[in-house]
Design a protein around this motif. Structure first.
Motif, mmCIF file in Angstrom:
data_model
loop_
_atom_site.group_PDB
_atom_site.id
_atom_site.type_symbol
_atom_site.label_atom_id
_atom_site.label_comp_id
_atom_site.label_asym_id
_atom_site.label_seq_id
_atom_site.Cartn_x
_atom_site.Cartn_y
_atom_site.Cartn_z
ATOM 1 N N SER A 110 -7.487 1.744 -43.163
ATOM 2 C CA SER A 110 -6.867 2.711 -42.278
ATOM 3 C C SER A 110 -6.055 2.025 -41.201
ATOM 4 O O SER A 110 -4.958 2.451 -40.864
ATOM 5 N N GLY A 111 -6.571 0.933 -40.641
ATOM 6 C CA GLY A 111 -5.839 0.191 -39.622
ATOM 7 C C GLY A 111 -4.547 -0.373 -40.159
ATOM 8 O O GLY A 111 -3.510 -0.323 -39.504
ATOM 9 N N GLU A 112 -4.582 -0.905 -41.377
ATOM 10 C CA GLU A 112 -3.376 -1.436 -42.002
ATOM 11 C C GLU A 112 -2.366 -0.327 -42.264
ATOM 12 O O GLU A 112 -1.181 -0.486 -42.009
ATOM 13 N N ASN A 113 -2.843 0.803 -42.790
ATOM 14 C CA ASN A 113 -1.952 1.927 -43.073
ATOM 15 C C ASN A 113 -1.356 2.489 -41.792
ATOM 16 O O ASN A 113 -0.181 2.844 -41.757
ATOM 17 N N THR A 114 -2.167 2.587 -40.743
ATOM 18 C CA THR A 114 -1.677 3.104 -39.479
ATOM 19 C C THR A 114 -0.602 2.195 -38.917
ATOM 20 O O THR A 114 0.449 2.658 -38.460
ATOM 21 N N ASP A 115 -0.834 0.896 -38.977
ATOM 22 C CA ASP A 115 0.155 -0.061 -38.487
ATOM 23 C C ASP A 115 1.450 0.055 -39.285
ATOM 24 O O ASP A 115 2.544 0.079 -38.710
ATOM 25 N N LEU A 116 1.334 0.149 -40.595
ATOM 26 C CA LEU A 116 2.518 0.272 -41.442
ATOM 27 C C LEU A 116 3.258 1.575 -41.145
ATOM 28 O O LEU A 116 4.489 1.590 -41.039
ATOM 29 N N ARG A 117 2.515 2.682 -40.994
ATOM 30 C CA ARG A 117 3.135 3.965 -40.658
ATOM 31 C C ARG A 117 3.874 3.896 -39.330
ATOM 32 O O ARG A 117 4.969 4.432 -39.191
ATOM 33 N N GLU A 118 3.248 3.243 -38.354
ATOM 34 C CA GLU A 118 3.878 3.122 -37.036
ATOM 35 C C GLU A 118 5.154 2.298 -37.110
ATOM 36 O O GLU A 118 6.167 2.644 -36.506
ATOM 37 N N ARG A 119 5.114 1.201 -37.854
ATOM 38 C CA ARG A 119 6.314 0.374 -38.011
ATOM 39 C C ARG A 119 7.422 1.156 -38.725
ATOM 40 O O ARG A 119 8.589 1.092 -38.344
ATOM 41 N N LEU A 120 7.036 1.888 -39.750
ATOM 42 C CA LEU A 120 8.013 2.683 -40.486
ATOM 43 C C LEU A 120 8.590 3.784 -39.601
ATOM 44 O O LEU A 120 9.802 4.024 -39.606
ATOM 45 N N ALA A 121 7.745 4.444 -38.817
ATOM 46 C CA ALA A 121 8.226 5.498 -37.910
ATOM 47 C C ALA A 121 9.200 4.922 -36.891
ATOM 48 O O ALA A 121 10.257 5.510 -36.627
#
Length: 179
Positions: free
Chosen positions: A108-119
């Motif tokens: 979840s932490g990895e996905n959240t970080d990736l989502r934030e970078r993408l956003a």
């Protein structure tokens, strides 16, 4: 039931009216939410989706069906996103990102970080490129539908999407994400 039949059922008085609208919302809300989240950020997406379906409910009786229902719906969604962006022009991007509820904490932490970078990367794109890319990748629309929704020529839509993908690839690569 196809969207057109649901629109007709909504226009008739009786018990089927709200049921038809509920089916339309259930069918289209996830795509509209993904589009809104990409345009205005996850924290504002719910409000935008609510605004969209309030507008749809109010406008279904006058919907002329000159275009497909989904085209009309996406145009309303894009307009709602633009209004939301204008309303919060001075809000810093850092306040837009919202973490997902964790299932597996590490993943979840990895996905959240990736989502934030993408956003963040999406929000650096010019609005016309961000809009076209979101309609293609998040709403799953084809190029012709995107051209209808945005009023741009088909070649322009393809060009915007290509430029947006290239810009995202470059931005994400700079931040250590391998696209």
């Amino acid at each position: 039931m196809p969207d057109e039949a649901l629109v007709q059922a909504f226009r008739q008085s009786g018990p089927r009216r709200e049921g038809a609208f509920e089916v339309l919302v259930t069918r289209h809300a996830p795509r509209i939410h993904r589009l809104a989240a990409s345009m205005v950020g996850p924290s504002a997406a719910d409000d935008v989706v609510q605004d969209v379906f309030i507008a749809v409910h109010g406008g279904l009786n006058t919907f002329r069906a000159e275009a497909a229902f989904s085209t009309w719906l996406h145009r309303i969604a894009l307009n709602a996103c633009m209004r939301a962006l204008k309303a919060r022009q001075n809000v810093p991007l850092e306040s837009v990102a919202e973490p997902a509820a964790p299932h597996n904490l590490a993943l979840s932490g990895e996905n959240t970080d990736l989502r934030e970078r993408l956003a963040r990367a999406m929000h650096t794109l010019p609005p016309d490129q961000r809009e076209a890319l979101a309609l293609r990748e998040l709403s799953g629309l084809d190029y012709a539908e995107i051209a209808d929704i945005t009023g741009a020529e088909l070649g322009t839509v393809k060009s915007r999407i290509n430029r947006a993908r290239a810009a995202l690839r470059a931005l994400l690569t700079k931040t250590g994400v391998t696209p």
